[in-house]
Design an enzyme around this catalytic site. Structure first.
Site, mmCIF file in Angstrom:
data_model
loop_
_atom_site.group_PDB
_atom_site.id
_atom_site.type_symbol
_atom_site.label_atom_id
_atom_site.label_comp_id
_atom_site.label_asym_id
_atom_site.label_seq_id
_atom_site.Cartn_x
_atom_site.Cartn_y
_atom_site.Cartn_z
ATOM 1 N N LYS A 115 4.786 -7.164 11.841
ATOM 2 C CA LYS A 115 6.174 -6.788 12.166
ATOM 3 C C LYS A 115 6.480 -6.970 13.650
ATOM 4 O O LYS A 115 7.613 -7.279 14.008
ATOM 5 C CB LYS A 115 6.471 -5.354 11.720
ATOM 6 C CG LYS A 115 6.518 -5.240 10.194
ATOM 7 C CD LYS A 115 7.284 -4.034 9.699
ATOM 8 C CE LYS A 115 7.484 -4.133 8.199
ATOM 9 N NZ LYS A 115 8.185 -3.037 7.596
ATOM 10 N N LYS A 143 12.476 -6.813 2.151
ATOM 11 C CA LYS A 143 13.883 -6.507 2.434
ATOM 12 C C LYS A 143 14.399 -7.341 3.591
ATOM 13 O O LYS A 143 15.573 -7.668 3.658
ATOM 14 C CB LYS A 143 14.019 -5.037 2.833
ATOM 15 C CG LYS A 143 13.606 -4.033 1.796
ATOM 16 C CD LYS A 143 14.066 -2.655 2.257
ATOM 17 C CE LYS A 143 13.346 -1.542 1.546
ATOM 18 N NZ LYS A 143 12.205 -1.014 2.331
ATOM 19 N N LYS A 149 5.158 -12.059 0.907
ATOM 20 C CA LYS A 149 5.581 -10.875 0.163
ATOM 21 C C LYS A 149 7.106 -10.844 0.001
ATOM 22 O O LYS A 149 7.822 -11.184 0.955
ATOM 23 C CB LYS A 149 5.119 -9.638 0.948
ATOM 24 C CG LYS A 149 5.243 -8.324 0.221
ATOM 25 C CD LYS A 149 4.752 -7.180 1.103
ATOM 26 C CE LYS A 149 5.826 -6.743 2.078
ATOM 27 N NZ LYS A 149 6.046 -5.292 2.164
#
Ligand code: AQP
Length: 333
Positions: free
Chosen positions: A112, A198, A195
């Site tokens: 991230k 969102k 993956k």
């Protein structure tokens, strides 16, 4: 005593991965465990920038999605994290228990934060200690999560063990991960090695819980595949990540293994299989999204659920936090 804790971030675009990897399992567990705590983890959400107005809306929308999927707020506790201060209070204690070396191994932070790590928030770095606090504030014994959260849960276990050892107590249970079903890691519809997420900029990478039947059909039609028909056995899915992902989703929706799914659809072309998958997705998700829309239109009801949930969560949390503070040596005048 057994207690379930789990949560999801109100960061918009709740998707099929969140549903199959987490929320649908919570609904099943709710039948077997009398004591379940489900949280909208808004404090985790702000570890990355969130527009305040959107965050506000997403908290209600996520709570509505839990209920629409089948979480019963009279049976289980449903609340938002920031409404119970004990999460942040216990997280601070855990920041002082966890070691920097442990945090440096967390792959989600590396993913991230990306290349610009120096510019990531401190909150993103200590995300796992807040997650440990979420779970241990309730002495939860079982934590249903998707595969991606396994490493964070191992860190929670390390924190519980170290706290107990450092202070010579048996205060925290060592919680068990529950990684259930076939769809523990649903992948992007555009790239079977990534993956489903969102934050993927492409809406075609995921099925959102809010998607209607037309949107689902279009996304599955456009989902990336390869030219070969589906294999008859699971070994035939090796090196075919997109095919593997679609079969995984199909199996999870039917509640069967991938082997059983391939016994059914092996040999089919993707054109035929995608039609079957669309029908399954629409019949599973249409009632959830209709109920979700109805609930989102009733913010007063959602707020009353969250208020009641926060009160019940606080009743559980307060004596546990007091126990922690006494153990650490804090004065509670
Ligand atoms: N693709 C997935 N397959 C299976 N399970 C998944 N989960 C998330 N993605 C998948 C599980 O859903 C629960 C809630 O996740 P979260 O809201 O805490 O956030 P996340 O894991 O960060 O979800 P995203 O979609 O990947 O968000 P971004 O894009 O912001 O990183 C967890 O139990 C998780 O395991």
């Amino acid at each position: 005593m057994k207690r379930i804790f789990s949560g999801a971030q109100p960061t918009g675009n709740l998707h099929l991965g969140n549903y199959l990897g987490a929320i649908r399992n919570w609904v099943t567990l709710q039948q077997d465990f009398s004591d379940c705590v489900f949280c909208v983890v808004d404090q985790h959400a702000i570890t990355l920038w969130q527009d305040p107005k959107e965050l506000h809306r997403s908290i209600r929308e996520l709570a509505a999605a839990y209920i629409a999927a089948g979480i019963d707020p009279r049976k289980s506790i449903l609340f938002n994290q920031s409404a119970v201060p004990g999460h942040a209070q216990l997280a601070w204690v855990f920041n002082c228990v966890a070691r920097i070396g442990w945090m440096n191994r967390m792959t989600q932070f590396k993913d991230k934060a990306g290349k610009n790590r120096e510019n990531a928030s401190v909150g993103l770095y200590v995300y796992p200690t807040l997650m440990a606090a979420d779970i241990l504030l309730y002495k939860a014994t079982h934590v249903p999560v998707g595969e991606d959260q396994k490493q964070h849960l191992e860190l929670t276990r390390d924190i519980a063990i170290k706290f107990n050892n450092d202070f010579g107590v048996d205060l925290f249970p060592v919680p068990e991960p529950l990684i259930l079903g076939e769809a523990t890691r649903v992948m992007s519809l555009r790239d079977g090695t990534k993956k489903m997420s969102k934050s993927d900029p492409s809406d075609y990478s995921r099925i959102n819980l809010a998607d209607d039947a037309d949107a689902i059909a279009q996304k599955i039609r456009k989902a990336r595949t390869d030219p070969d028909p589906l294999p008859e056995v699971v070994a035939g899915l090796a090196n075919r990540p997109e095919a593997d992902n679609l079969v995984t989703i199909f199996a999870a929706l039917k509640g069967i293994s991938k082997a059983a799914a391939l016994a059914d659809v092996g040999g089919q072309s993707f054109a035929v299989f995608k039609g079957m998958l669309t029908d399954l997705l629409v019949s599973e998700l249409a009632p959830v999204s209709a109920e979700w829309r109805r609930l989102v239109a009733d913010p007063a009801y959602i707020d009353s659920v969250l208020r009641d949930g926060a009160e019940r969560a606080s009743v559980l949390a307060r004596p546990i936090l007091d126990e922690v503070y006494d153990t650490v040596g804090f004065l509670r005048p």
